[in-house]
Design an enzyme around this catalytic site. Structure first.
Site, PDB file in Angstrom:
ATOM      1  N   ASP A   1      -6.788  26.065   7.483  1.00 37.68           N
ATOM      2  CA  ASP A   1      -7.741  25.366   8.331  1.00 37.68           C
ATOM      3  C   ASP A   1      -8.785  24.724   7.405  1.00 37.68           C
ATOM      4  O   ASP A   1      -8.877  25.079   6.223  1.00 37.68           O
ATOM      5  CB  ASP A   1      -8.389  26.376   9.281  1.00 37.68           C
ATOM      6  CG  ASP A   1      -9.548  25.797  10.060  1.00 37.68           C
ATOM      7  OD1 ASP A   1      -9.371  24.715  10.642  1.00 37.68           O
ATOM      8  OD2 ASP A   1     -10.624  26.413  10.065  1.00 37.68           O
TER       9      ASP A   1
ATOM     10  N   HIS B   1      26.348   5.051   5.496  1.00 30.13           N
ATOM     11  CA  HIS B   1      27.102   6.273   5.243  1.00 30.13           C
ATOM     12  C   HIS B   1      27.012   6.651   3.763  1.00 30.13           C
ATOM     13  O   HIS B   1      27.882   7.356   3.254  1.00 30.13           O
ATOM     14  CB  HIS B   1      28.569   6.084   5.627  1.00 30.13           C
ATOM     15  CG  HIS B   1      28.820   6.159   7.101  1.00 30.13           C
ATOM     16  ND1 HIS B   1      30.083   6.298   7.635  1.00 30.13           N
ATOM     17  CD2 HIS B   1      27.983   6.116   8.159  1.00 30.13           C
ATOM     18  CE1 HIS B   1      30.008   6.323   8.955  1.00 30.13           C
ATOM     19  NE2 HIS B   1      28.742   6.207   9.298  1.00 30.13           N
TER      20      HIS B   1
ATOM     21  N   GLU C   1       7.195   7.706  -6.671  1.00 29.25           N
ATOM     22  CA  GLU C   1       6.718   6.328  -6.637  1.00 29.25           C
ATOM     23  C   GLU C   1       7.359   5.509  -5.519  1.00 29.25           C
ATOM     24  O   GLU C   1       6.698   4.704  -4.856  1.00 29.25           O
ATOM     25  CB  GLU C   1       6.980   5.658  -7.986  1.00 29.25           C
ATOM     26  CG  GLU C   1       6.515   4.211  -8.086  1.00 29.25           C
ATOM     27  CD  GLU C   1       5.000   4.047  -8.035  1.00 29.25           C
ATOM     28  OE1 GLU C   1       4.543   2.907  -7.843  1.00 29.25           O
ATOM     29  OE2 GLU C   1       4.279   5.058  -8.188  1.00 29.25           O
TER      30      GLU C   1
ATOM     31  N   SER D   1      -5.553  21.018  10.829  1.00 32.14           N
ATOM     32  CA  SER D   1      -6.921  20.866  11.313  1.00 32.14           C
ATOM     33  C   SER D   1      -6.936  20.018  12.567  1.00 32.14           C
ATOM     34  O   SER D   1      -6.023  19.221  12.810  1.00 32.14           O
ATOM     35  CB  SER D   1      -7.785  20.206  10.232  1.00 32.14           C
ATOM     36  OG  SER D   1      -9.069  19.881  10.726  1.00 32.14           O
TER      37      SER D   1
END
Length: 522
Positions: free
Chosen positions: A286, A131, A154, A421
């Site tokens: 694409d 929590h 990182e 793609s």
């Protein structure tokens, strides 16, 4: 030692085993971690919980007993005797002794059914429910987003299966009044995000699991660090979800990096001179025929995969990764045989000889490559073969010369750029990470492949819209060379431009889409 059966394997439900050193040590470990997590603010107010499997080398993980913390108990005051012990199926085998007032009667954690889902669906060794305030607040940054995304930090390297350049994606599910009611939505998130090791619950907290308690604890610490980093970057007006963490474009379309800039924009709005809202917040690219010549894919990548598939399968056959690839190929071939797809041949059963299996796998893969099949099973295997080629410097990614400059320009203006793609996400990262222009992944926020859906189906683009943090699908520009993909994206509400590059196929007459021959025109 507990009563033994089957050559020394302990009878797990016996009283002797429940009182064994392994169970006692796990009880003690859970109480120790609860005290530690209390000091971190993860389990205050009796909230949050932790569960760990009792490790025994002689017992497979799926059969190991489970220790869970109780509900409604001050976590910093827990002792080993407060813990519940459950069977691998979730049956309570050992209940704590009732304590006098003001202690509540013992009750197993309300998180138990959710913990069991992580054990069942991910073969986890431990699960942590926190929590922590940062895990709650981070779900409020974008109240309608179903995912938390962060990249180029990182500590992402501390999350299983991720590196510095990767985009970490954590699903967000909606909170409910009672913990147990979250079980179904948590299970759905685990199923939909196979790479995830955590699920956020909006306005609530986070569930984190790992192969062992050490792995779960390490990842939980990394997740909380990343949540806090996102909150602090947000306070600075910086975008945690983009590689360079540039200024955030807010919903009105202006940038702010400090209070002075925000005040200036507010004044502009009060003077009825608002900054115009940018039409594009995100660009989806694409690859083949858009960022990269079709000839590179057809004349370099495909032949490399075809020529090296037998060598790759033979060398890596016993690895978990290749066995997973083979499993996917088997499933695809089974479906192909039922549909009588040309070139598909039956694959011998798993207990057949390795050489016979590989021979049939190669035949199917070669047929799929020849037919330019856009199926996940093929694309995943190709990605693993290409990885070897890139690592050995036998392959180098190729992009059109205008692509790197455009990527840098878009990023500088705060536009997020993604790749979509039919090639696997790993193959996409390899291509853009190993080009003559250097590593271009620093300009990219993430990668989508056909696991999100077929590129010629509009629902795939609707799924992407739900994932990239924009308010409207029209704020996304999709660039492709394929007319059918353009039609599908437009149907989902995206802006679409068709890329016309050397070697691309012809477009229908009167197709109705804007076209460009270079990204400099976008």
């Amino acid at each position: 030692m507990a009563t033994a059966v089957n050559g020394g394997v302990p009878l797990l439900s016996s009283q002797a085993y429940l009182e064994s050193t392994a169970v006692k040590e796990t009880r003690g470990l859970v109480s120790e971690l609860c005290r530690q997590f209390y000091t971190l603010g993860w389990v205050s107010g009796t909230g949050g919980s932790i569960t760990i499997k009792v490790h025994e080398d002689s017992i497979v993980k799926r059969q190991q007993l489970i220790v869970m913390s109780p509900s409604g108990v001050q976590k910093e005051r827990m002792v080993p005797e407060d813990m519940y012990v459950l069977s691998a199926s979730g049956e309570i085998l050992c209940t704590p002794v009732k304590k006098p007032y003001p202690h509540r009667p013992p009750k197993c954690t309300d998180c138990a059914p959710l913990f069991m889902k992580a054990y069942e669906m991910r073969d986890a060794g431990a699960v942590i429910h926190s929590h922590g305030l940062e895990s709650c607040l981070v779900t409020m940054l974008h109240p309608f987003s179903r995912e938390f995304r962060i990249t180029h930090m990182e500590m992402i390297k501390g999350i299983k299966g991720h590196g510095y350049h990767d985009e970490l994606v954590i699903p967000i599910i909606e909170n409910t009044a009672h913990e147990g009611e979250l079980t179904e939505s948590l299970a759905k998130a685990i199923e939909d995000y196979p790479k995830a090791t955590a699920v956020l619950v909006r306005n609530h907290g986070v569930y984190v699991w790992g192969d062992s308690w050490i792995n779960a604890k390490t990842q939980a610490e990394c997740y909380h660090y990343l949540f806090e980093a996102a909150l602090k970057l947000h306070n600075l007006g910086l975008d945690w979800s983009t590689p360079l963490h540039g200024s955030i474009h807010n919903s009105k379309g202006y940038e702010y990096t400090n209070r002075q800039q925000a005040g200036s924009v507010k004044a502009q709005l009060q003077n009825r001179n608002p900054v115009p809202e940018p039409s594009r917040h995100c660009i989806i690219l694409d690859i083949e025929g858009t960022t990269t010549p079709i000839s590179f894919v057809t004349d370099v990548l495909f032949p490399y995969a075809r020529d090296n598939v037998r060598k790759h399968l033979t060398a890596t056959y016993d690895s978990a990764e290749t066995q997973d690839d083979i499993k996917l190929i088997r499933a695809q071939v089974k479906d192909d045989l039922e549909k009588r797809v040309p070139g598909s041949v039956p694959i011998p059963s798993e207990d057949s000889g390795k050489d016979d299996i590989i021979k049939c796998l190669v035949a199917n893969v070669e047929a799929m490559i020849k037919a330019d099949r856009k199926v996940t099973a093929l694309k995943q295997l190709q990605g693993h073969i290409w990885r070897t080629g890139f690592e050995n410097k036998e392959l180098q990614g190729v992009v059109f010369d205008d692509v790197p400059e455009a990527l840098g320009k878009w990023q500088a203006t705060g536009i997020k750029v993604y790749i979509y793609s039919s090639g696997s996400r790993e193959a996409q990262r390899l291509l853009f990470g190993n080009t003559a222009h250097g590593d271009l992944r620093k300009y990219l926020c993430g990668f989508f492949d056909t696991t999100i859906g077929n590129k010629r189906e509009s629902r795939s683009y609707s799924e992407i819209y739900q994932s990239v943090g924009v308010d409207k699908p029209s704020q996304i520009l999709f660039l492709t060379d394929v007319y059918e993909e353009a039609v599908a994206a437009k149907a989902a509400g995206l802006e679409v431009i068709i890329s016309v590059r050397p070697g691309n196929g012809p477009l229908p007459d009167n197709h109705g889409f804007t076209t460009v021959t270079s990204f400099t025109e976008v």
